[in-house]
Design a protein around this motif. Structure first.
Motif, mmCIF file in Angstrom:
data_model
loop_
_atom_site.group_PDB
_atom_site.id
_atom_site.type_symbol
_atom_site.label_atom_id
_atom_site.label_comp_id
_atom_site.label_asym_id
_atom_site.label_seq_id
_atom_site.Cartn_x
_atom_site.Cartn_y
_atom_site.Cartn_z
ATOM 1 N N GLN A 1 0.878 -1.138 0.132
ATOM 2 C CA GLN A 1 -0.083 -0.169 0.079
ATOM 3 C C GLN A 1 1.145 1.245 -0.119
ATOM 4 O O GLN A 1 1.828 1.516 0.949
ATOM 5 C CB GLN A 1 -0.833 0.001 1.365
ATOM 6 N N ASP A 2 0.684 1.987 -0.957
ATOM 7 C CA ASP A 2 1.644 3.386 -1.141
ATOM 8 C C ASP A 2 1.351 4.179 -0.072
ATOM 9 O O ASP A 2 2.092 4.978 0.304
ATOM 10 C CB ASP A 2 1.653 3.738 -2.584
ATOM 11 N N ASP A 3 -0.063 4.405 0.096
ATOM 12 C CA ASP A 3 -0.403 5.322 0.955
ATOM 13 C C ASP A 3 -1.890 5.096 1.388
ATOM 14 O O ASP A 3 -2.498 4.298 0.632
ATOM 15 C CB ASP A 3 -0.541 7.019 0.636
ATOM 16 N N GLN A 4 -2.550 5.582 2.490
ATOM 17 C CA GLN A 4 -3.742 5.042 2.904
ATOM 18 C C GLN A 4 -4.938 5.190 2.186
ATOM 19 O O GLN A 4 -5.794 4.349 2.370
ATOM 20 C CB GLN A 4 -4.010 5.635 4.232
ATOM 21 N N ASP A 5 -4.874 6.177 1.208
ATOM 22 C CA ASP A 5 -6.099 6.504 0.175
ATOM 23 C C ASP A 5 -6.024 5.616 -0.748
ATOM 24 O O ASP A 5 -6.935 5.749 -1.597
ATOM 25 C CB ASP A 5 -6.202 7.762 0.169
ATOM 26 N N ALA A 6 -4.934 4.982 -1.225
ATOM 27 C CA ALA A 6 -4.701 4.521 -2.629
ATOM 28 C C ALA A 6 -4.894 2.868 -2.580
ATOM 29 O O ALA A 6 -4.352 2.369 -3.305
ATOM 30 C CB ALA A 6 -3.272 4.802 -3.166
ATOM 31 N N GLY A 7 -5.863 2.288 -2.268
ATOM 32 C CA GLY A 7 -5.668 0.916 -2.656
ATOM 33 C C GLY A 7 -4.484 0.172 -2.537
ATOM 34 O O GLY A 7 -3.663 0.560 -1.557
ATOM 35 N N TYR A 8 -4.404 -1.172 -3.194
ATOM 36 C CA TYR A 8 -3.302 -2.041 -2.844
ATOM 37 C C TYR A 8 -2.688 -2.371 -4.400
ATOM 38 O O TYR A 8 -3.259 -2.409 -5.148
ATOM 39 C CB TYR A 8 -3.798 -3.164 -2.229
ATOM 40 N N GLY A 9 -1.490 -2.778 -4.098
ATOM 41 C CA GLY A 9 -0.704 -3.298 -5.222
ATOM 42 C C GLY A 9 -0.014 -4.728 -4.774
ATOM 43 O O GLY A 9 0.150 -4.716 -3.603
ATOM 44 N N ALA A 10 0.223 -5.553 -5.864
ATOM 45 C CA ALA A 10 0.755 -6.615 -5.765
ATOM 46 C C ALA A 10 1.958 -7.116 -6.441
ATOM 47 O O ALA A 10 1.953 -6.645 -7.768
ATOM 48 C CB ALA A 10 -0.178 -7.881 -5.655
ATOM 49 N N MET A 11 2.989 -7.727 -6.132
ATOM 50 C CA MET A 11 3.990 -8.266 -6.924
ATOM 51 C C MET A 11 4.169 -9.675 -6.943
ATOM 52 O O MET A 11 3.937 -9.975 -5.653
ATOM 53 C CB MET A 11 5.400 -7.422 -6.958
ATOM 54 N N PHE A 12 4.952 -10.289 -7.912
ATOM 55 C CA PHE A 12 5.073 -11.844 -7.560
ATOM 56 C C PHE A 12 6.614 -11.956 -7.595
ATOM 57 O O PHE A 12 7.229 -11.813 -8.811
ATOM 58 C CB PHE A 12 4.177 -12.593 -8.626
ATOM 59 N N PRO A 13 7.307 -12.394 -6.588
ATOM 60 C CA PRO A 13 8.678 -12.459 -6.679
ATOM 61 C C PRO A 13 9.237 -13.660 -7.626
ATOM 62 O O PRO A 13 10.187 -13.592 -8.206
ATOM 63 C CB PRO A 13 9.019 -13.103 -5.277
ATOM 64 N N ASP A 14 8.135 -14.594 -7.813
ATOM 65 C CA ASP A 14 8.585 -15.638 -9.030
ATOM 66 C C ASP A 14 8.435 -15.088 -10.384
ATOM 67 O O ASP A 14 8.896 -15.578 -11.154
ATOM 68 C CB ASP A 14 7.678 -16.861 -8.679
ATOM 69 N N PHE A 15 7.988 -13.865 -10.422
ATOM 70 C CA PHE A 15 7.520 -13.508 -11.830
ATOM 71 C C PHE A 15 7.915 -12.035 -11.970
ATOM 72 O O PHE A 15 7.181 -11.109 -11.794
ATOM 73 C CB PHE A 15 6.096 -13.663 -12.244
ATOM 74 N N PRO A 16 9.119 -11.768 -11.880
ATOM 75 C CA PRO A 16 9.473 -10.334 -12.311
ATOM 76 C C PRO A 16 8.858 -9.615 -13.517
ATOM 77 O O PRO A 16 8.779 -10.090 -14.236
ATOM 78 C CB PRO A 16 11.275 -10.375 -12.464
ATOM 79 N N GLY A 17 8.440 -8.212 -12.951
ATOM 80 C CA GLY A 17 7.516 -7.444 -14.064
ATOM 81 C C GLY A 17 5.976 -7.728 -13.687
ATOM 82 O O GLY A 17 5.220 -6.909 -14.629
ATOM 83 N N CYS A 18 5.377 -8.986 -13.278
ATOM 84 C CA CYS A 18 3.971 -9.304 -13.010
ATOM 85 C C CYS A 18 3.784 -8.485 -11.836
ATOM 86 O O CYS A 18 3.928 -8.940 -10.557
ATOM 87 C CB CYS A 18 3.954 -10.771 -12.878
#
Length: 129
Positions: free
Chosen positions: A11-28
């Motif tokens: 979470q970049d900041d409290q108002d902005a939703g969420y992001g996710a990344m996959f360590p097994d798939f760089p760039g995903c």
């Protein structure tokens, strides 16, 4: 075959939703307005990423164990959790001999081309399952 991969949630900041990344798939990476949306978007992003790798002939990595995941791989964002995402992973192509109605094969070839029968049958089977 289905495989479960770990997504690291940020979470970049409290108002902005969420992001996710996959360590097994760089760039995903993906984002969602809330955790429910993020889980849906993460499954979609991972499926598309794996399908692209499969089409390119790249090897699909085995899932990393939870205990072996990297510590905070995105230091500029605040990690809020890790979620498992299960997706279908295509296998290697396997040659087989099929017996089909000749008229049906002719219809498939007429609509999609002579070289497209295998791909058509594979896509139809995936939709049916």
């Amino acid at each position: 075959m289905k495989q479960t991969y770990w997504a690291i949630v940020y979470q970049d900041d409290q108002d902005a939703g969420y992001g996710a990344m996959f360590p097994d798939f760089p760039g995903c990476v993906t984002v969602g307005d809330d955790m429910t949306d993020l889980m849906k978007m993460a499954e979609e992003a991972l499926t598309l990423h794996i399908d692209g790798m499969h089409e390119d002939g790249d090897d699909i990595p085995a899932p990393t164990a939870f205990e072996a995941l990297p510590d905070n791989p995105e230091p500029e964002a605040t990690e809020v959790g890790r979620i498992p995402i299960t997706v279908a992973v295509p296998g290697k192509k396997r040659r087989m001999n099929l017996t089909l109605d000749g008229n049906l094969v002719d219809q498939i070839e007429a609509k999609y081309g002579k070289r497209a029968v295998s791909g058509f049958l594979e896509n139809a089977a995936r939709r049916a399952i």
